[in-house]
Design an enzyme around this catalytic site. Structure first.
Site, PDB file in Angstrom:
ATOM      1  N   GLY A  10       0.838  -1.206   0.000  1.00 11.87           N
ATOM      2  CA  GLY A  10       0.000   0.000   0.000  1.00 11.87           C
ATOM      3  C   GLY A  10       0.863   1.242   0.000  1.00 11.87           C
ATOM      4  N   LEU A  13      -0.701   7.321   2.486  1.00  6.58           N
ATOM      5  CA  LEU A  13       0.091   7.981   3.534  1.00  6.58           C
ATOM      6  C   LEU A  13       0.692   6.980   4.514  1.00  6.58           C
ATOM      7  CD1 LEU A  13      -2.091  11.114   4.402  1.00  6.58           C
ATOM      8  CD2 LEU A  13       0.030  11.027   3.099  1.00  6.58           C
ATOM      9  N   HIS A 236     -20.462   9.374   6.012  1.00  5.84           N
ATOM     10  CA  HIS A 236     -20.221  10.813   5.961  1.00  5.84           C
ATOM     11  C   HIS A 236     -21.522  11.503   5.595  1.00  5.84           C
ATOM     12  CE1 HIS A 236     -18.543  14.703   5.100  1.00  5.84           C
ATOM     13  NE2 HIS A 236     -17.354  14.296   5.516  1.00  5.84           N
ATOM     14  N   ARG A 297     -19.776  13.524  12.664  1.00 10.46           N
ATOM     15  CA  ARG A 297     -20.391  12.960  11.464  1.00 10.46           C
ATOM     16  C   ARG A 297     -21.513  11.979  11.746  1.00 10.46           C
ATOM     17  NH1 ARG A 297     -14.704  12.302   8.119  1.00 10.46           N
ATOM     18  NH2 ARG A 297     -14.425  14.547   7.890  1.00 10.46           N
ATOM     19  N   HIS A 364     -18.097   6.046   4.137  1.00 10.98           N
ATOM     20  CA  HIS A 364     -16.931   6.913   3.964  1.00 10.98           C
ATOM     21  C   HIS A 364     -15.637   6.367   4.557  1.00 10.98           C
ATOM     22  CE1 HIS A 364     -14.653  10.579   3.567  1.00 10.98           C
ATOM     23  NE2 HIS A 364     -14.529  10.723   4.849  1.00 10.98           N
ATOM     24  N   GLU A 403      -5.888   3.249   7.520  1.00 11.99           N
ATOM     25  CA  GLU A 403      -7.303   2.914   7.687  1.00 11.99           C
ATOM     26  C   GLU A 403      -7.542   1.419   7.863  1.00 11.99           C
ATOM     27  OE1 GLU A 403      -9.798   4.840   4.827  1.00 11.99           O
ATOM     28  OE2 GLU A 403     -11.610   3.825   5.509  1.00 11.99           O
ATOM     29  N   SER A 418      -8.191  11.561  10.258  1.00 15.61           N
ATOM     30  CA  SER A 418      -7.748  10.402   9.465  1.00 15.61           C
ATOM     31  C   SER A 418      -6.423  10.684   8.769  1.00 15.61           C
ATOM     32  CB  SER A 418      -8.798   9.999   8.443  1.00 15.61           C
ATOM     33  OG  SER A 418      -8.986  11.008   7.491  1.00 15.61           O
ATOM     34  N   LEU A 419      -6.233  11.884   8.235  1.00 13.42           N
ATOM     35  CA  LEU A 419      -4.917  12.184   7.652  1.00 13.42           C
ATOM     36  C   LEU A 419      -3.871  12.137   8.757  1.00 13.42           C
ATOM     37  CD1 LEU A 419      -5.709  15.062   5.113  1.00 13.42           C
ATOM     38  CD2 LEU A 419      -5.098  12.692   4.621  1.00 13.42           C
TER      39      LEU A 419
END
Lengths: 627, 249
Positions: A10, A13, A236, A297, A364, A403, A418-419
């Site tokens: 993967g 990030l 989301h 959310r 999402h 994730e 999440s980032l």
């Protein structure tokens, strides 16, 4: 001992951060990706990433970031890793800044911060509305520099198929499929890191990229890795509808002042602009006056479903509500949200500067994922950095980050975390793997070639069986069906009867999937073969998600069953007897359900058990309350 | 007659095979884009002659015009197929693979040489390690950041390379996209420390001097990257570098 190497699967990030840290520590990395890593799904993240810099005079604090993350996740996240992540976030941001990320600036030239959901302070760093892409590009560049120095070898257009485990169950490598030649090859590795993202495609359409099938994690799960909190998926609240994809409209729209509303009159056919102010129902602002449009959310998604499905107030009677930015100046919107408003205009053919956008909740993010551990630091209450237990799965030598792991977000993820978690967990997993390699007594080159050959042969036989079968089912047809089942029964609101139906339907689909025949039999860039295999793995994961959802008889974060809702007494707060009684029931419920659901693969489907949640940083004393 | 979406696709089974055209029709529905139409064909790969054929091969991932994967030629223009809405296109919709890159299969091409070019110009900010050094990058004026942001939106999709008359098999020209990335990294306060190395790479054969100033690149860039501005700025920097190389030794 021969030079140890690591396989990273993967190139978003998480994977790129892990690879970078390993190369810096002196370990060569073989980096596998389905496509050039720069095209990974991290590039779709829009709004930003959270780090406490406290530049807006709000006395923001790391402690508050920790509290918001824990409470946002409804206490289901293990707290030591959350604590260290929030503490390390400002340093991570500084590194990104040094890498040249084009963060939006204040007039003084420092990084600006915006407001996001579930939070009262401006804590989110951003690069226009394409933050994920900007972060991904910067770390992609750093990896390219390492590739130049021969530290990283990229295997792009390769798909991970399986782990190679030794007799003791330790991960010693992988098999992968070359997506051009369609050849299977085994690779030795002293440790393997999975950074393969979420599983939105299980819902058919979602905000995720088409590579986000979850197949890689499903493969590790079927080889013995335990899967945690599968029932927790984020829907989301604000996505566009579409045939192929439900395109995300960032939470930044609400953070920058966007308002959610519907006409007060059911079935009102007037254009949005002709509905007068007093005939508009800003339901989030009415129901949650403190947070208003920036509630978390899960809360916003349920409110939208309540306004549309239960109250019948969807725009023109459809399952759609307005996300309205038209009261904000054009120049302001262009500078801060331009990238995504452009996207809305492209795909909806409507100008969001002039007309409110039309949106609805969409699958999402997967909070659940491969279970990963950590080493708690008794002194600080956080984690011991660079410890081999951090981000280790239940298979020795196999790590997971981003994730695809289950850490940090508990039952609901806060926007712009999440980032942060993708980057941070990649860094931690890289450091942990380096520590693990140091502790190893032998290297993978000691394992006989026969172990690799046997696994390769097993994979080739699976491919061969698919390629030779004729006259059967089509993988895309089954995928549509799976999407319908999940979107109907395993969505924002769930009930046990529907979940039982879903389990039965998934069982039927698994049977049908055994009869998949391919329309393409060729041995060159055959895209139908990997797709058919991914679909079968998606069905396995769908079953885990649905089974865990069926078993959890409570409401927590994104997982909602009306039958088991503990209703907050309206207009009552701490000190009122009704509220105190509610709080007592909530605490009793936590004794039973404040636990990780942990799924183990068996030939009869998932076996689910419950493991304690580490709540040593902040005890669950008060329920979430965003009113 | 029932409304349809008519696709005419240039196919090729492999790098060494000959290309051929194949046509497909699928039922019309509003809000289709080229990728959602191709996805339909993956489930119903039946050509206009009624034959069940191997589904068309193409690349896509994000489906919202940010990953750059699905670039192909749609009705004569290189662009992201996901953002090409069927309702805006004349039919039959003609799909062809990019011509400046080697074919893998059908609409799938190999753009590796674009990524290799980024290595050549060292398109990164050199760091002394990814650890926290307890300092940010130096401050950047909002106007400078706005220009850097414009350059940084490049998704390596290949549209600008496709339309550049100077970029082809017989030429060494590096192409517009890597030039934009050079300008981006030269403009960073610490990335600029390594300007000289990047400029020297562009002062060789295939560098800046090979740009023919056709200005096609800016016209097709899906992210409106000011590529010609980048090339102009790099030209200025290269001139100064050339003088410096002569006089400051």
């Amino acid at each position: 001992m021969a030079k140890q190497r690591v396989v990273v699967i993967g190139g978003g990030l998480g994977g790129l951060w892990a690879a970078l840290r390993l190369v810096e520590a002196g370990y060569p990395v073989d980096l596998f990706s389905l496509f050039p890593v720069k095209r990974s799904h991290s590039c779709c993240a829009q709004g930003g990433l959270n780090a406490v810099l406290d530049i807006k005079g709000q006395r923001d604090s790391i402690q508050q970031h920790i509290i918001d993350t824990i409470k946002g996740g409804d206490y289901l996240g293990d707290q030591p890793p959350i604590k260290t992540m929030c503490e390390d976030a400002p340093g991570l941001i500084r590194t990104y800044d040094r890498m040249g990320v084009t963060f939006s600036r204040t007039p003084e030239g420092i990084m600006d911060q915006r407001l996001f959901g579930g939070v009262k302070n401006r804590r989110t760093c951003f690069a226009g509305a394409t933050t994920g892409a900007q972060l991904l590009y910067s770390i992609d560049e750093q990896i390219r520099a390492k590739e130049d120095q021969a530290g990283v070898t990229k295997y792009e257009y390769w798909e991970f198929l399986s782990l190679v485990l030794d007799d003791a169950g330790v991960c010693r490598g992988i098999t992968a499929l070359n997506l051009k030649t369609m050849q299977v090859q085994a690779f030795r590795a002293d440790a393997v890191i999975l950074a393969t993202g979420g599983a939105g495609l299980i819902w058919g359409r979602s905000t995720m990229s088409s590579s986000c099938t979850g197949a890689a994690t499903a493969r590790a799960y079927q080889q013995g890795a335990k899967f945690g909190n599968a029932e927790f998926s984020q829907f989301h609240p604000t996505a566009m509808k579409g045939h192929d994809k439900l395109r995300l409209m960032s939470e930044a729209c609400r953070g920058e002042g966007g308002r959610i509303w519907v006409p007060r009159k059911a079935g009102d056919q007037r254009a949005a602009k002709s509905v007068p102010e007093d005939e508009r129902f800003y339901f989030l602002e009415e129901w949650y006056p403190t947070y208003g449009n920036t509630v978390p959310r899960d809360v916003a998604s349920r409110a939208i479903v309540r306004a549309t499905r239960h109250m019948g107030l969807g725009v023109r009677g459809q399952e759609v509500v307005y996300l309205d930015l038209t009261h904000k100046p054009r120049a302001f919107l262009e500078a801060r949200l331009g990238g995504i408003l452009e996207m809305y205009e492209t795909f909806a053919g409507q100008d969001p500067y002039v007309n409110p956008m039309e949106i609805f909740p969409a699958m999402h993010y997967t909070m659940g994922g491969l279970w990963v551990g950590y080493e708690k630091d008794a002194q600080t209450g956080g984690i011991v950095r660079a410890h081999p237990k951090n981000h280790a799965t239940t298979i020795p030598g196999l790590y997971a980050c981003g994730e695809c792991d289950f850490a940090y977000h508990g039952a609901n993820r806060l926007g712009a975390n999440s980032l942060l978690s993708a980057s941070y967990s990649g860094r931690v997993a890289g450091d942990a793997t380096a520590a693990y390699l140091k502790s190893l007594k032998s290297s993978s080159d000691k394992l006989p070639q026969s172990a690799y050959d046997a696994e390769k042969k097993r994979q080739e036989e699976i491919n061969q069986a698919l390629l030779t079968r004729t006259g059967g089912e089509n993988a895309s047809t089954l995928h549509h069906k799976l999407g319908e089942v999940m979107s109907e029964h395993v969505f924002v609101e769930r009930e046990n009867k529907g979940l039982d139906n879903a389990l039965a339907e998934i069982g039927t689909l698994k049977e049908r999937a055994r009869k998949i025949a391919l329309d393409d039999k060729s041995g060159w860039t055959n895209q139908t073969l990997p797709w058919a295999r991914q679909l079968q793995d998606m069905l396995v994961m769908a079953e885990v998600v649905t089974k865990c959802a069926r078993l959890r008889d409570e409401c927590r974060g994104s997982h909602y069953k009306a039958e088991f809702e503990l209703k907050q007494p309206e207009g009552k707060f701490a000190g009122d007897p009704e509220y105190e009684a509610y709080k007592a029931t909530w605490k009793t419920n936590n004794e039973k359900w404040l636990k990780h659901s942990i799924a183990t693969h068996t030939s009869d489907g998932p076996k689910v058990e419950y493991w304690p949640v580490e709540v040593s940083v902040m005890a669950p004393e008060t329920p979430r309350d965003y009113r | 007659m029932e409304k349809t979406i008519h696709l005419r696709i240039k196919r090729q089974d492999g790098p060494a095979s000959s290309p051929y055209w194949e046509e497909f029709k699928l039922p019309y529905a509003p809000q289709h884009n080229v990728i959602s139409a191709l996805l339909y064909l993956r489930e119903h790969p039946i050509n206009l002659r009624g034959e069940r054929v191997a589904p068309v091969v193409w690349e896509s991932n994000c489906m919202e015009e940010v990953c750059g994967a699905c670039t192909m030629i749609v009705n004569g223009t290189p662009r992201q197929a996901c953002a090409a809405l069927v309702d805006d296109l004349a039919q039959p919709i003609v799909l062809e693979p990019l011509v400046k890159f080697p074919i893998v299969r059908d609409l799938h091409v190999d753009r590796q040489k674009m990524f290799d070019a980024l290595k050549k110009v060292k398109a990164w900010v050199p760091l002394d390690g990814s650890q926290d050094i307890h300092q940010h990058a130096p401050r950047i004026a909002p106007a400078d950041q706005a220009l850097r942001y414009a350059f940084s939106r490049c998704m390596t999709c290949g549209c600008c390379m496709e339309v550049c008359p100077q970029y082809h098999d017989a030429s060494a020209f590096i192409g517009p996209a890597p030039l934009g990335q050079t300008a981006l990294h030269n403009s960073h306060p610490t990335g600029g420390f390594f300007k000289e190395e990047r400029l020297h790479a562009l002062m060789e054969k295939g560098g800046l001097a090979d740009c023919g100033n056709a200005q096609n690149c800016v016209k097709v860039c899906p992210k409106d990257i000011p590529l010609t501005q980048a090339i102009g700025e790099l030209g200025r920097q290269a001139t100064i570098q050339w003088l410096r190389d002569i006089f400051v030794k």
